[in-house]
Design an enzyme around this catalytic site. Sequence first.
Site: not given
Lengths: 544, 544
Positions: A316, A318, A324-325, A467, A470, A518
């Site tokens: 990712r 991002e 948490r990323h 989370e 998903s 996670r």
Amino acid sequence: MSWNSLNKHWEELSFPSFTAGATEEEQQAQSKKALKKQQKEAEKAAKKAEKQAKMASEQQSAEEDDFAKDRYGVSAMVQSQQKLDRELVRVQDLTPEKADQLIWLRARVHTSRAKGKQCFLVLRQQQFNVQALVAVGDRASKQMVKFAANITKESIVDVEAIVRKVEQKIESCSQQDVELHVERIFVISQAEPRLPLQLEDAVRPDGEGEEEGRATVNQDTRLDNRVIDLRTTTSQAVFRLQSGVCQLFRDTLTKKGFVEIQTPKIISAASEGGANVFTVSYFKTSAFLAQSPQLYKQMCICADFDKVFCVGPVFRAEDSNTHRHLTEFVGLDIEMAFNYHYHEVIDSITDTMVQIFKGLRDNFQTEIQTVNKQFPSEPFKFLEPTLRLEYTEAVAMLREAGVEMGDEDDLSTPNEKLLGRLVKEKYDTDFYVLDKYPLAVRPFYTMPDPSNPKYSNSYDMFMRGEEILSGAQRVHDAQLLTERAIHHQIDLEKIKAYIDSFRYGAPPHGGGGIGLERVCMLYLGLHNVRQTSMFPRDPKRLTP
Amino acid sequence: MSWNSLNKHWEELSFPSFTAGATEEEQQAQSKKALKKQQKEAEKAAKKAEKQAKMASEQQSAEEDDFAKDRYGVSAMVQSQQKLDRELVRVQDLTPEKADQLIWLRARVHTSRAKGKQCFLVLRQQQFNVQALVAVGDRASKQMVKFAANITKESIVDVEAIVRKVEQKIESCSQQDVELHVERIFVISQAEPRLPLQLEDAVRPDGEGEEEGRATVNQDTRLDNRVIDLRTTTSQAVFRLQSGVCQLFRDTLTKKGFVEIQTPKIISAASEGGANVFTVSYFKTSAFLAQSPQLYKQMCICADFDKVFCVGPVFRAEDSNTHRHLTEFVGLDIEMAFNYHYHEVIDSITDTMVQIFKGLRDNFQTEIQTVNKQFPSEPFKFLEPTLRLEYTEAVAMLREAGVEMGDEDDLSTPNEKLLGRLVKEKYDTDFYVLDKYPLAVRPFYTMPDPSNPKYSNSYDMFMRGEEILSGAQRVHDAQLLTERAIHHQIDLEKIKAYIDSFRYGAPPHGGGGIGLERVCMLYLGLHNVRQTSMFPRDPKRLTP
């Protein structure tokens, strides 16, 4: 093996192919600057070698009158010179049953403390350690004790010793009932004298360090020196538990009839609209790194594999610098055909999670306790069957707690956490499913709810309010999928192969993706996903 | 569920959010061309829907006088409208024990053949299939038989039927002793009428097709339509066996005390000098895709994990268009500390391979036979203990067979294959280890042979004369590693973190990396690695 061996070692290493010379052609290929640097390094290495050889030779003459001189020293580098028929005992097997036996052992020097004519070493293997004593006597000379005392921390040694029962438990070691009386000690690999971080600092609970004015180690120092940080009991426990999560995940699914698949990570088109995707140069064109194996999992369902899982990296791009990323993490992915209702999928996934939680609780208690010593947390709670809430219920709970939000708004991170606390209070569980998300906040391939077009057959799963998964029923009809893609303004050309997969008969199906790091972080009650990634990648970190 | 349901389905799907309209702002963001294309697609979809609805309504009136009209039709798309309490039987469980039972089943229409008042269907689930009969009678009308006969191949249907024993074995089906007498049939997912390839062509042995003038399917057609090609019995068998290889690999190593690790795929520096490496844009800088997890496996050994393995993608930007090269493949990687000799590592790896071969032979015989039907090959032979030859012996064997080569030349691919044949003749094994490669042809981190500086403590492993693993004892001494890197003209700055890993005590260690696709290909006696990669990547293929 003694200082003599060290000399021999340096001789061996000085055969011609090991010098740093380069041919004329090769030299031309290098820039002058690089070449100069290489030569400098080579000179430095040669000087160091010379110095060490000299030291060894001096040491040698000093040892001429040492009766124990063959009982200690720095071994020649293990280069597979011989097949020694010598059994090495594991530290964890050093119990009173082995009392009075003469054994060989290979371990790290965890700490050493000289005291008159004695030297106490703590020898470590992973999470286990034992006390060892080198004392002047029949077997050891004063030179040998001095040598032992000077071995740098974290060096690896081979030790021959008698196992002795002790009268008073050795509280500081994992092997409390015995100690080793050393008769021979050889250094197999020498650690540099200055360690970039101290293991005892690295396992100190955060609060404790500050209160008592003792050092703790910050995250970046840990990660910069990950090879040492991973040696701590805490790290050893975390990553052994992580290995367990993967195994439990696969074993549970294999028992349920799932097939493991391998999906490509280099893909020709960004799967979800092109945002947050890394670009790769691919020969004369460019490609992307897969943000999820989902499209491939689905193709496997359309190809009759029925139930599939995969474990692999997910990328990712991002620019999120949060606890948490990660830009690269490990996805535990599931996809399965179902008969009539996607709750069949939810049930399979929640049961898999429950089997993981039970497996960890039952088989990894030592690891959990070890991590808890440094990072205390409440034991992880879960229900059977797993609690499933609908999105509308969650919104109602949050509103009751004073949160203002619309029916179809997505959950913010703080609201997710608050919801986690509310659910824990009301239902006493750290794990639950949130079902029926608003259609608007989910990807184009999510199946709309047949009874309410504002919602969808999709769900997230949470651990301690964060989370971890998903998932959804996917649209398995090429025509509806085309409509949904158009609605999301996705270029149909780019997802042609994907949509075409559904044109030749596709069973209803659903699945989800779990973030391994996670799951480990939240199960253990840790607070940063970098603690459960061996070599984490984030926008600012690409090394080691 | 009948044509009525289809109408209802289209009504449901026409709620507003499903139309292709875009807001003004969104329109501005799109290029005019793209917009036009989207609109055209939307119009096309709408027209198609209209046409289908019209057809359904016409059909409906024709069915008014059909006594069986509720017993067949196209079901509404399964959108999880209801939780049906209906057990679906698996095709493989349809045996004479189920005779005279009324069952429900979901399967694909493999073939269909109308014959007067009857229609014979073959229904398929993965590698299993069964004959089903729809015949005009009490339960089925002539319209129902016609409907059944018109269902396109590869469509998925729900069928209610009575299981009947048959007097003569049905040779063409996996379930030879029973057939189904169909009482209800509903289409769950309709396949388009023209399939890009026929499954029966895709499983036809190469020679057979040519001789009899019947079609076979070439590799590119297969790969372009992988979702269909993967449905064949051959593909199902290949990838179930591949899943088995991974499981056997992990289970064997877990029993031996290995820990599974996860290593990063995005790395900051090209590990082996920068050739053949894919570049990734990484925020404001660039990075690379790991060519192997080796450096990370080694760091884990230096971090006291003792024995580790990992399963994950490996990337090679090599422009090689051969039967055995992929740009992305799955690596099964092993690394372990050893005591005195790297043959401890070889023994661990060869035993792991032997356990895989045995597990496949004992538990995947059906899959092996299935693949053999299309691609005949000799059973895979191996010895216990595994044969280990030294490089000099191999060179001697090749020279005796007329090959001219120098002592330190690397093996060419044809010579590897020839050597495989010579070894098979002499030792009757398809698996062996070639030990002690010339130092010059191995990477910089390979440990030199202590007794002969021209050779090294490194090895390859071969299956049916092709390399499947490359491995070695690694240099675990920072100084020697620096010298070797300089000798190979590697920029020391770029591998600083790697070399530093060995500065704080490193045990002697070794390992190797296995190519999953190659192991599957060679075990099964296949001839192209694309047959054992679900979605292969090569310099010319990035899709699907």
